[in-house]
Design a protein around this motif. Structure first.
Motif: not given
Length: 295
Positions: A103-120, A277-283
């Motif tokens: 049932n997985i339609n799409k899967l992505i992985i990313e570095n945690d700090a890069k994901a946080a940067a993208f969120a910001e 902007h985000f705290f613990n939820d940035a990743g």
């Protein structure tokens, strides 16, 4: 295109943060998955981490997207972690591990700090389309970093762009790294009287404890110069600063003041700096936004 439910995970040193978004992008479940039987800084095998995630999603009966933010150098094209970090024994293709979950339609992985940067970046770009370039710094146990250029994560040819902890902080000492000089952990260790955390160090600073004043003032001075190095190197639209210590308003206001004071060329405008902007939820939000981008 169809917007699926999204299950996103941010793998940290002491737990895994998890958010389930429905097809309207509303949070409907949020949880912190603890590592049972491990000491706080003990390293975990990747297979153990993936099994915790598998247990959370294996019985889902509808199509969904899966995103995982992880520490280390990430090859997100081949679904591999290239280096050990707080996670060890990483030689597992993550897409193969989840291949039996149909049932997985799409899967992505990313570095945690890069994901946080993208969120910001994304949370601001949704309001200001002119924002294109951003550097995000996370100050904590280590120093995390992410670079956004032309509205996309910049990873470099070898995927390790933004590994700020590895930078030398001076050209005169082979052992002086950014991690040693400006991480919260290392600065707390400089307080020799007892073991403390960042909050306790700042409380001592507020109480005018001499040793704490010396440590914090030196820390802020070094950190402000490091941010200016990033500014001169990338000249981004914005630099954002995250990590637990940045929730201390005195720390962040003193840092920003020092950042502008330390600029060599006073007649040139520095890149703006802002608290994250985000705290613990940035990743988690960064991974969610990356899944949105692939719709």
């Amino acid at each position: 295109m169809e917007n699926n439910h999204k299950f996103v995970f941010d793998v940290g040193g002491s737990s895994i943060k998890y958010i389930h978004f429905d097809d309207m992008d509303i949070e409907i479940e949020k949880q912190e998955i603890e590592y049972e039987g491990f000491k706080k800084e003990e390293k975990k095998e990747l297979r153990y981490i993936l099994n915790l995630i598998l247990n959370k999603i294996k019985n889902i009966e509808f199509k969904f997207d899966l995103g995982i933010a992880l520490p280390g150098i990430i090859d997100n094209t081949n679904y591999l972690i290239k280096t050990d970090s707080t996670i060890i024994d990483v030689n597992i293709k993550i897409n193969d591990f989840f291949s039996n979950i149909k049932n997985i339609n799409k899967l992505i992985i990313e570095n945690d700090a890069k994901a946080a940067a993208f969120a910001e970046f994304k949370v601001r770009n949704l309001k200001d389309q002119s924002l294109s370039n951003l550097v995000h710094v996370t100050i904590g146990t280590a120093i995390g970093g992410g670079i956004i250029i032309n509205k996309k994560i910049y990873s470099g040819t070898k995927k390790y762009a933004g590994e700020l902890s590895k930078l030398f902080s001076t050209i005169y000492d082979d052992n002086s790294t950014v991690y040693e000089d400006i991480s919260t952990t290392q600065n707390c260790l400089r307080y020799k009287r007892k073991e403390i955390n960042g909050i306790e160090l700042m409380n001592l600073y507020i109480d005018n404890e001499p040793a704490a004043i010396e440590i914090v003032n030196e820390w802020i001075n070094k950190l402000s110069k490091f941010l200016l190095n990033l500014d001169y190197l990338y000249a981004p639209d914005l630099i954002t600063i995250g990590g637990g210590i940045c929730n201390n308003e005195l720390f962040i206001s003193t840092l920003f003041k020092k950042y502008y004071e330390n600029r060599i060329e006073k007649n040139i405008f520095s890149s703006k700096v802002e608290k994250a902007h985000f705290f613990n939820d940035a990743g988690c939000y960064g991974i969610k936004y990356l899944l949105d981008n692939e719709l």
